[in-house]
Scaffold this motif. Structure first.
Motif, short mmCIF file in Angstrom:
data_model
loop_
_atom_site.label_atom_id
_atom_site.label_comp_id
_atom_site.label_asym_id
_atom_site.label_seq_id
_atom_site.Cartn_x
_atom_site.Cartn_y
_atom_site.Cartn_z
N GLY A 257 -29.49 12.60 54.96
CA GLY A 257 -30.44 12.07 55.92
C GLY A 257 -31.76 12.80 55.83
O GLY A 257 -31.90 13.78 55.10
N PRO A 258 -32.75 12.35 56.59
CA PRO A 258 -34.05 13.02 56.57
C PRO A 258 -33.95 14.41 57.20
O PRO A 258 -33.22 14.61 58.17
N ALA A 259 -34.67 15.35 56.63
CA ALA A 259 -34.65 16.71 57.14
C ALA A 259 -36.08 17.24 57.23
O ALA A 259 -36.84 17.13 56.28
N LEU A 260 -36.41 17.83 58.35
CA LEU A 260 -37.70 18.49 58.53
C LEU A 260 -37.65 19.78 57.73
O LEU A 260 -36.73 20.57 57.87
N TYR A 261 -38.61 20.00 56.84
CA TYR A 261 -38.58 21.25 56.10
C TYR A 261 -39.82 22.10 56.30
O TYR A 261 -39.82 23.27 55.93
N THR A 262 -40.85 21.58 56.91
CA THR A 262 -41.98 22.43 57.27
C THR A 262 -42.81 21.76 58.35
O THR A 262 -42.96 20.55 58.37
N LEU A 263 -43.30 22.56 59.24
CA LEU A 263 -44.18 22.12 60.30
C LEU A 263 -45.48 22.89 60.11
O LEU A 263 -45.46 24.11 59.97
N ALA A 264 -46.61 22.20 60.05
CA ALA A 264 -47.89 22.85 59.82
C ALA A 264 -48.17 23.87 60.92
O ALA A 264 -47.70 23.74 62.05
N ASP A 265 -48.94 24.90 60.57
CA ASP A 265 -49.26 25.95 61.54
C ASP A 265 -49.89 25.40 62.81
O ASP A 265 -49.65 25.90 63.90
N ASP A 266 -50.71 24.37 62.66
CA ASP A 266 -51.35 23.79 63.83
C ASP A 266 -50.46 22.76 64.53
O ASP A 266 -50.85 22.17 65.52
N ALA A 267 -49.26 22.53 64.00
CA ALA A 267 -48.26 21.60 64.55
C ALA A 267 -48.76 20.16 64.59
O ALA A 267 -48.26 19.36 65.36
N ASN A 268 -49.75 19.81 63.76
CA ASN A 268 -50.24 18.44 63.71
C ASN A 268 -49.54 17.60 62.65
O ASN A 268 -49.56 16.39 62.72
#
Length: 144
Positions: free
Chosen positions: A115-126
């Motif tokens: 399934g889809p997996a989040l692997y990074t969230l930008a520092d600014d969370a945008n």
């Protein structure tokens, strides 16, 4: 045509990806939202070899994407889009509707193997980057 190019063109026909301003690249997920990338995975290519020399082969890849990550609704929408891609791939395989490949290659299956997996969230969370592992299996004749 390379396998990555074939998959890129194949995914461009997926309604879940064609519904938005999505760009599908090969091995190039940059920082722009609404960008997808077909990233080849280092994996064994030959699944089975037959007596006459024909083979069943696998092209393993990751469908990566960068999308807006403002809130839970955006993240849920990204998950829903990936799940729609997985359902589309399964339906195309069942209907034997995968497009013709190069001479000597015949598509067999296209499927999501996770399934889809989040692997990074930008520092600014945008923005957030997601990936889903997929694979294309195909028959290749001995003449290739």
């Amino acid at each position: 045509m390379t396998l990555a190019t074939y998959v890129q063109r194949l995914l461009a026909g997926c309604p879940a990806l064609a519904a938005g301003p999505f760009d599908i690249a090969i091995d190039n997920l940059d920082g722009r939202p609404s960008r997808y990338s077909v990233d080849a995975e280092p994996d064994s290519q030959v699944v089975k070899r037959y007596l006459g020399g024909d083979t069943l082969r696998r092209f393993a890849f990751t469908l990566s994407a960068r999308s807006e990550a403002v809130g839970n609704e955006d993240l849920a929408e990204t998950h829903a889009r990936y799940e729609a891609v997985a359902r589309w791939a399964e339906a195309a395989t069942r209907a034997r509707a995968l497009p013709v490949m190069d001479v000597g290659r015949v598509p067999h299956t296209l499927m999501a193997v996770g399934g889809p997996a989040l692997y990074t969230l930008a520092d600014d969370a945008n923005t957030a980057a997601y990936r889903m592992r997929m694979e294309l299996t195909y028959w290749q004749t001995n003449t290739q």
